[in-house]
Design an enzyme around this catalytic site. Structure first.
Site, PDB file in Angstrom:
ATOM      1  N   SER A 288      -2.779  -8.389   2.721  1.00  0.00           N
ATOM      2  CA  SER A 288      -3.868  -8.894   3.540  1.00  0.00           C
ATOM      3  C   SER A 288      -5.392  -8.492   3.025  1.00  0.00           C
ATOM      4  CB  SER A 288      -3.783  -8.355   5.196  1.00  0.00           C
ATOM      5  OG  SER A 288      -3.953  -7.306   5.211  1.00  0.00           O
TER       6      SER A 288
ATOM      7  N   ASN B 228      -9.781 -12.755   6.720  1.00  0.00           N
ATOM      8  CA  ASN B 228     -10.092 -11.440   7.054  1.00  0.00           C
ATOM      9  C   ASN B 228     -11.525 -11.400   6.722  1.00  0.00           C
ATOM     10  OD1 ASN B 228      -7.635 -10.585   8.285  1.00  0.00           O
ATOM     11  ND2 ASN B 228      -6.914  -9.581   6.325  1.00  0.00           N
TER      12      ASN B 228
ATOM     13  N   HIS C 202      -0.167 -14.983   2.415  1.00  0.00           N
ATOM     14  CA  HIS C 202      -0.706 -13.985   3.549  1.00  0.00           C
ATOM     15  C   HIS C 202      -0.307 -14.599   4.909  1.00  0.00           C
ATOM     16  CE1 HIS C 202      -4.264 -12.402   6.162  1.00  0.00           C
ATOM     17  NE2 HIS C 202      -3.168 -11.670   6.492  1.00  0.00           N
TER      18      HIS C 202
ATOM     19  N   GLU D  89      -2.227 -18.182   4.638  1.00  0.00           N
ATOM     20  CA  GLU D  89      -3.361 -18.318   3.766  1.00  0.00           C
ATOM     21  C   GLU D  89      -2.558 -17.984   2.179  1.00  0.00           C
ATOM     22  OE1 GLU D  89      -7.726 -16.163   3.504  1.00  0.00           O
ATOM     23  OE2 GLU D  89      -5.966 -15.041   4.189  1.00  0.00           O
TER      24      GLU D  89
END
Length: 731
Positions: free
Chosen positions: A443, A514, A464, A476
């Protein structure tokens, strides 16, 4: 080519069959509506026709309305889009009301022709609104079928009579879960709820429909709301019981939506006002409120992101032009929560899985995670014992890397440590074929750096997942500098197999999701340190439609993880690191042993069962709230722009290549105010010029992190928006 086909049999029963060419699911277009209208006219005018069956030649009845039709209605109306929408909606009401009245005498309510809907499978949206206008709804006993009105989930509400008919059929209270929550039901449960009338074996569907048509009486054709003396189930708004229902519903809607979702409020208004007047007037009221919602930019943005663009991404809008890359056998390295979750969703989708961990007990525990999810499904009647056995039989839990032989995709989900990831990469590649794709579920760690441990960097990619894997819809996909087209295609095809929504981004620190989430969390904690009341921070976020305030979201993800990310980011960025004030809050919380929900102590307090109780008083004791608190709008702007500006920077830098992925990813990945359609759609609503003025004000007061990106400033100067940039890929 026709969408609807008309035929009659020797017994005088006409059948109108919905079957759109070259599509797996029927959806209604305006051309299709005109065809249906013409066929109904034919049946009603033909004295030899005793009644009508409306059905589908496909496995399902219909998936709803072609939402692109709404855009066309607006365009065709020119300077009066609301007029075009209202007239288009009323034309649908006209057709469905014609079905409902079926040629009967308006005074005696006799002489009509029975019309029955025969549903072989799923019936959603307009696919249920048409049956609701029929005199009887018979469905095939198909447990996989879904029946309901899910429009509220994409920012609108049932506007072709479904709202008015279902509310009058079930009462406001009975209809609420299906209208306000978009609840879907399999046929037997839909019958129990009173939505449909019969469930019969699939083989008997058309025969039963024909029997009903031939035996129906005049009384069977009169809807309750057309009969003299009709009373709304549960009471009308002016009835004491009905009044309390609407008061409670209003409070519930505002509690759940915080007033930012216009469709829910409009739906309730349509039901309330419609219940005070005759049925035909109620349909006009419904049409006016539906038009009102469609003219709201929120509904357009939600439809675009959560329906049109989401569907396009799921169908491979950005897939490289290479041959089919469906996954046949998947390897998962690491049987922790993420690895176990990945193994479950893959096995549940019919893929053989090898789940590897260093210890056999750990691998078995990972497989047991899948069993636990399946057991919950069984307890709810959604999973059979046979289904559970099939899924579990697809998962091989082992410590032996040799079991990876034959895998065409491997996903590692081990500790976020580059050396550990490099070791498992080498061990796996020693067994895999040269054409196998290797993916990392990291991540935060750069894909390009991790790919250096691979002998085939072109076959190395990031996939991800978000936690919990079985519930989160977004995946992702991250391309490293050397990632090849086939690896991207493999990842996209895999995500499609497991029925999730993919976005594809380029490699950079924190990727896309993120990268945008962290500034939101940091801004919330930064404000607490500044003396902004924690409750103001949290409620400001919720009032903007964020599902979780930043402090609650930090608790859910854990503060020790935040501390670990902060230390790694500071080490990588050196003097450019700008979140030292946030670290003061994070590190203090960790030192206090308040790690979040997992430790039953974080920014919030938790009871013995882990249920959140309220904000921790010790937070205010450490960071005392200032005497003068900022206004709500300022707090909201700080939280929203912290995310949206990072999304724009990701687009500017080429991390994000498609604004559709940016908006869909933001809503599905971390819940960015779904009513807005995503960060790019939200900035378009504000207007680039206004957004830049807000940025300039926030930058002057709070720092360079609010500096308007050059792209946004340029758009402000040119008077354009993200969904009007010609060289951007948009719907």
């Amino acid at each position: 080519m026709s969408d609807f086909h008309y035929s009659t049999d020797a017994d005088g029963v006409a059948t109108i069959t919905w079957d759109i060419p070259n599509k797996s699911m029927n959806v209604l277009s305006m051309e299709g509506l005109r065809e249906l209208d013409a066929h109904i006219d034919t049946a009603l005018a033909d004295d030899a026709v005793k009644g009508v069956i409306i059905t589908s030649a496909k496995a399902d009845f219909a998936g709803g309305m072609d939402l692109n039709v709404i855009a066309k209605m607006k365009e065709m109306a020119g300077d009066q889009p609301e007029k075009g929408l209202f007239e288009g909606i009323m034309s649908m009401h006209h057709v469905l009301r014609k079905i409902e009245r079926a040629g009967m005498d308006p005074k005696s309510l006799k002489g009509g022709k029975p019309i029955v809907a025969a549903l072989p499978g799923t019936a959603l949206g307009i696919g249920l609104e048409i049956p609701l206008s029929c005199h009887r709804i018979i469905a095939a006993d198909n447990p996989k079928a879904k029946i309901g009105l899910p429009e509220i989930k994409v920012g609108i509400f049932p506007g072709a009579g479904g709202t008015t008919r279902l509310a009058r059929k079930l009462g406001a209270m009975g209809a609420a879960p299906f209208l306000l929550e978009g609840k879907l039901s399999e046929p037997k449960k839909a019958k129990s709820a009173g939505i449909i009338d019969e469930v019969v074996p699939a083989a008997d569907l058309l025969a039963r429909a024909k029997d009903w048509v031939l035996s129906a009486t005049d009384a069977d054709l009169v809807k309750p709301w057309d009969a003299k003396g009709y009373k709304m189930p549960g009471g009308a708004p002016y009835h004491p019981a009905g009044f309390m229902t609407f008061v409670g519903a209003s409070a519930m809607i505002n509690g759940k939506t915080q007033g930012v979702y216009p469709a829910a409020k409009a739906l309730l208004s349509a039901v309330y006002e419609g219940a005070l007047v005759p049925f035909d007037t109620a349909l006009k009221i419904e049409a006016r409120w539906f038009t009102h919602v469609l003219m709201n930019p929120s509904s357009s943005a939600m439809i675009r992101s959560l329906f049109i663009n989401k569907e396009a991404l799921e169908k491979g809008a950005n897939r490289p032009d290479v041959a089919d890359e469906k996954v046949r056998k998947l390897g998962v390295l690491g049987a922790g929560m993420m690895g176990a979750g990945i193994a479950y969703v893959a096995a549940n989708a019919g893929i053989k899985v090898v789940l590897i961990d260093a210890e056999q007990a750990s691998a078995e525990k990972g497989k047991a995670h899948a069993e636990g999810i399946l057991d919950k499904g069984m307890s709810r009647g959604k999973v059979s014992a046979e289904k559970k056995a099939e899924v579990l039989n697809r998962i091989t839990a082992t410590t032996e890397y040799a079991a990876l032989d034959g895998c065409d995709l491997v996903i590692e989900a081990v500790f976020e440590d580059p050396s550990v990831k490099a070791e498992v990469t080498a061990r796996a590649e020693a067994v895999l074929g040269t054409d196998a794709i290797f993916a990392t579920n990291t991540s935060t760690l750069p894909i390009t750096e991790l790919a250096k441990a691979s002998e085939r960097a072109e076959n190395f990619i990031g996939i991800h997942f978000f936690s919990p894997v079985d519930k989160m819809l977004l995946v992702e996909i991250i391309k490293g500098q050397k990632t090849g087209a086939r690896a991207v295609a493999k990842a996209l095809d895999f995500v499609r197999q497991i029925r999730k929504t993919p976005i594809v981004v380029n490699d950079a620190r924190f990727f896309y999701a993120n990268r945008c989430i962290i500034p939101y969390l940091n801004e919330g904690m930064r404000m607490v340190r500044e003396g902004v009341a924690p409750a103001l921070v949290e409620n400001a976020a919720r009032l903007m439609g964020m599902p979780l305030g930043p402090l609650q979201l930090v608790d859910e993800t854990s503060l020790d993880l935040g501390a670990k990310i902060a230390k790694a980011t500071r080490a990588a960025m050196g003097a450019d690191y700008a979140d030292g004030d946030v670290d003061e809050v994070v590190f203090w919380m960790v030192d206090e042993g308040r790690l979040g929900r997992k430790s039953a102590a974080g920014f919030y307090e938790y009871d013995d069962k882990g249920k959140r109780q309220g904000l921790w008083p010790g937070l205010a004791a450490k960071f005392a709230p200032a005497d003068n608190q900022p206004d709500l709008i300022t707090v909201q702007h700080r939280l929203m722009f912290a995310q949206a500006l990072e999304a724009v920077r990701a687009l500017e830098e080429g991390v994000l290549e498609d604004i559709r992925e940016g908006d869909v990813g933001a809503i599905l990945g971390w819940g960015f105010a779904p009513w807005s359609g995503g960060p790019f759609a939200w900035l378009d609503m504000l207007g680039a010029e206004f957004a830049v003025s807000v940025c300039d004000d926030l930058q002057a007061r709070y720092g360079a992190r609010f500096s308007a990106p050059d792209l946004l400033r340029q758009m402000a100067q040119e008077g354009r928006g993200f969904y009007k940039i010609k060289d951007a890929q948009v719907a």
